[in-house]
Design an enzyme around this catalytic site. Structure first.
Site, PDB file in Angstrom:
ATOM      1  N   LYS A   2     -10.952   5.946   0.941  1.00 21.55           N
ATOM      2  CA  LYS A   2     -11.103   4.555   0.502  1.00 21.55           C
ATOM      3  C   LYS A   2     -12.560   4.094   0.524  1.00 21.55           C
ATOM      4  O   LYS A   2     -12.937   3.189  -0.212  1.00 21.55           O
ATOM      5  CB  LYS A   2     -10.240   3.626   1.352  1.00 21.55           C
ATOM      6  CG  LYS A   2      -8.744   3.719   1.065  1.00 21.55           C
ATOM      7  CD  LYS A   2      -7.969   2.723   1.893  1.00 21.55           C
ATOM      8  CE  LYS A   2      -6.478   2.765   1.544  1.00 21.55           C
ATOM      9  NZ  LYS A   2      -5.833   4.012   2.016  1.00 21.55           N
ATOM     10  N   CYS A   5       0.807  -1.226   0.000  1.00 18.66           N
ATOM     11  CA  CYS A   5       0.000   0.000   0.000  1.00 18.66           C
ATOM     12  C   CYS A   5       0.841   1.278   0.000  1.00 18.66           C
ATOM     13  O   CYS A   5       0.320   2.361  -0.287  1.00 18.66           O
ATOM     14  CB  CYS A   5      -0.926   0.026   1.202  1.00 18.66           C
ATOM     15  SG  CYS A   5      -1.811  -1.507   1.502  1.00 18.66           S
ATOM     16  N   GLU A  54      -3.554   3.540  13.444  1.00 15.81           N
ATOM     17  CA  GLU A  54      -3.295   4.798  12.744  1.00 15.81           C
ATOM     18  C   GLU A  54      -3.692   5.992  13.598  1.00 15.81           C
ATOM     19  O   GLU A  54      -2.995   7.019  13.603  1.00 15.81           O
ATOM     20  CB  GLU A  54      -4.040   4.837  11.409  1.00 15.81           C
ATOM     21  CG  GLU A  54      -3.757   6.098  10.620  1.00 15.81           C
ATOM     22  CD  GLU A  54      -4.299   6.063   9.205  1.00 15.81           C
ATOM     23  OE1 GLU A  54      -3.986   6.996   8.432  1.00 15.81           O
ATOM     24  OE2 GLU A  54      -5.026   5.118   8.855  1.00 15.81           O
ATOM     25  N   PHE A  74       1.421  -3.636   4.614  1.00 13.55           N
ATOM     26  CA  PHE A  74       1.916  -4.898   5.149  1.00 13.55           C
ATOM     27  C   PHE A  74       3.444  -4.881   5.108  1.00 13.55           C
ATOM     28  O   PHE A  74       4.054  -4.399   4.160  1.00 13.55           O
ATOM     29  CB  PHE A  74       1.426  -6.070   4.298  1.00 13.55           C
ATOM     30  CG  PHE A  74       0.014  -6.507   4.603  1.00 13.55           C
ATOM     31  CD1 PHE A  74      -0.679  -6.035   5.690  1.00 13.55           C
ATOM     32  CD2 PHE A  74      -0.621  -7.427   3.777  1.00 13.55           C
ATOM     33  CE1 PHE A  74      -1.965  -6.457   5.972  1.00 13.55           C
ATOM     34  CE2 PHE A  74      -1.915  -7.859   4.037  1.00 13.55           C
ATOM     35  CZ  PHE A  74      -2.592  -7.367   5.137  1.00 13.55           C
ATOM     36  N   HIS A 126      -9.859   0.337  -1.927  1.00 12.93           N
ATOM     37  CA  HIS A 126      -8.425   0.278  -1.646  1.00 12.93           C
ATOM     38  C   HIS A 126      -7.718  -0.172  -2.916  1.00 12.93           C
ATOM     39  O   HIS A 126      -7.771  -1.349  -3.295  1.00 12.93           O
ATOM     40  CB  HIS A 126      -8.169  -0.696  -0.504  1.00 12.93           C
ATOM     41  CG  HIS A 126      -6.790  -0.617   0.068  1.00 12.93           C
ATOM     42  ND1 HIS A 126      -5.704  -0.160  -0.653  1.00 12.93           N
ATOM     43  CD2 HIS A 126      -6.303  -0.922   1.308  1.00 12.93           C
ATOM     44  CE1 HIS A 126      -4.628  -0.195   0.092  1.00 12.93           C
ATOM     45  NE2 HIS A 126      -4.966  -0.654   1.299  1.00 12.93           N
ATOM     46  N   HIS A 140      -4.702   6.808   5.848  1.00 18.32           N
ATOM     47  CA  HIS A 140      -4.725   5.505   5.186  1.00 18.32           C
ATOM     48  C   HIS A 140      -6.103   4.880   5.347  1.00 18.32           C
ATOM     49  O   HIS A 140      -6.701   4.427   4.370  1.00 18.32           O
ATOM     50  CB  HIS A 140      -3.645   4.596   5.755  1.00 18.32           C
ATOM     51  CG  HIS A 140      -3.537   3.274   5.076  1.00 18.32           C
ATOM     52  ND1 HIS A 140      -3.103   3.149   3.773  1.00 18.32           N
ATOM     53  CD2 HIS A 140      -3.831   2.027   5.509  1.00 18.32           C
ATOM     54  CE1 HIS A 140      -3.130   1.869   3.423  1.00 18.32           C
ATOM     55  NE2 HIS A 140      -3.572   1.164   4.457  1.00 18.32           N
TER      56      HIS A 140
END
Length: 404
Positions: A328, A157, A307, A393, A333, A296
């Site tokens: 998103k 991402c 976050e 990730f 996403h 995010h």
């Protein structure tokens, strides 16, 4: 004294549309472009898909050599050059680079190859060439005849923010005059979806409609909704852009990137906060200078909570007065392309004063008590500085700060 870097053009292929005006309309309306699509076994999935037949823009030979993710990056890059009004026939092509981030990369090609091996015990001639990971950037270089440095960035991402950040560093240093930079991901394949489903990361179709499925920062958030597309920016040194009288959409004032160094799947608030702090430092700004944060906000239970911790660490007391939203919920996403797509929200805010909302935030999580601009866009004067952050990730974190 460093060369400042500005955005002079944008090219896109997204579920929201293919122009900045299309995207602005989605941000203003707060209406998600997420819809339900049937899997091969008939069950419905919530997804933000491209509706156009973009492959038709390529010849049969080109399609045999160019994976869909690279096709998208080519179309977006060509549009970015045109939008910037840059005449490549007179430009120094050795000083224009290409930097494209991607997450799932050429999964389409390898899925097709696996099926072919199982069913026919053979592979197409160009399977390996079509599946090369660097194709997402190098095909753009080949198509446009650009001979500066080309990089394909694969940091999940955080890919497109990192790609843009790498391009910014090389333009600042004087090694390049400009670059095409952004991200691309063609996610709608059975292999990709089954993989995400196996991890139980995807939100099911909401009973009230697929458009309600992605709910960042909500009390009942329960997973991500995949999107796909490509967004590529034409970046130039501010000196060159002004010399040719180019329209300037924004300045890329800061870039911050870190690695958590802790866990493959569990995010770390300290690592995320350091990326945001590094971005502020690079831009020469204080936390209170940021007027909007595009988070995010993927709508995962752990990810959103982590976050928020990171935002509090990075912004201190300013966190509670800072408008924050995740787009998103509107466009899904887009994995490796998501950072580039979300940078569009900053460009709209800086130029039009429109702050995109966090859609579907009907019942906020009381533990996440920041201003997430719920449901409706906000309108005001053009902003002076905004940040976009993406966390991946593996613990890759990348943030960009844009100013007018």
């Amino acid at each position: 004294m460093r060369n400042e870097v500005v955005i002079t053009g944008v090219g896109l292929r997204t579920p929201m549309g293919n122009t900045l005006q299309d995207v602005r309309a989605v941000f203003a309306s707060g209406t998600p472009v997420v819809a339900s699509h049937a899997a091969p076994d008939g069950h419905l999935r919530a997804v933000a898909r491209l509706t156009e037949d973009y492959a038709s823009a390529f010849s049969r030979l080109d399609r045999s050599l160019i994976d869909p993710v690279a096709q998208l990056s080519i179309l977006a890059a060509e549009a970015a050059v045109a939008d910037a009004g840059l005449d490549l026939s007179t430009a120094d092509r050795e000083r224009i680079g290409v930097f494209v981030g991607t997450g799932q990369n050429t999964a389409h090609t390898f899925m097709e190859g696996s099926i072919s091996l199982q069913e026919k015990n053979t592979l197409k001639t160009f399977t390996i060439a079509r599946g090369l990971a660097n194709g997402v950037a190098n095909h753009v270089s080949i198509r446009l005849g650009l001979q500066g440095e080309a990089q394909a960035i694969a940091l999940a991402c955080a890919s497109s923010n990192t790609a843009i950040g790498n391009a910014v560093r090389l333009i600042r240093s004087g090694e390049l005059d400009g670059a095409l930079a952004g991200g691309s991901d063609a996610t709608y394949s059975e292999f990709i979806y089954r993989g995400w489903e196996a991890m139980r990361m995807l939100a099911p179709v909401h009973p009230d409609g697929a458009e309600r499925s992605c709910r960042p920062f909500a009390k009942d958030r329960n997973g991500i909704v995949l999107g796909e597309g490509a967004v590529i920016f034409m970046l130039e040194s501010e000196r060159q852009a002004k010399a040719r009288g180019a329209r300037i959409l924004a300045r890329i004032a800061g870039y911050g990137a870190t690695s958590d160094g802790t866990h493959l799947l569990q995010p770390d608030a300290q690592g995320q906060a350091r990326a945001m702090t590094n971005g502020l430092r690079d831009a020469g700004l204080q936390a209170q200078d940021i007027q909007y944060l595009n988070a995010h906000g993927a709508a995962s239970t752990l990810g959103d909570a982590t976050e928020v911790q990171a935002i509090r660490l990075a912004f201190g007391s300013h966190a509670h007065g800072l408008p924050i939203s995740s787009t998103k919920a509107l466009h899904g996403h887009m994995l490796g392309a998501t950072g580039a797509a979300e940078l569009l929200a900053l460009i709209v805010a800086l130029n039009d004063g429109l702050i995109a909302p966090t859609a579907n935030l009907y019942e906020p999580d009381p533990a996440l008590d920041l201003d997430f601009v719920p449901l409706h866009a906000r309108h005001g004067p053009p902003l002076q500085a905004a940040m976009s952050s993406n966390f991946a990730f593996g613990g890759s974190n990348a943030c960009l700060v844009l100013t007018r």
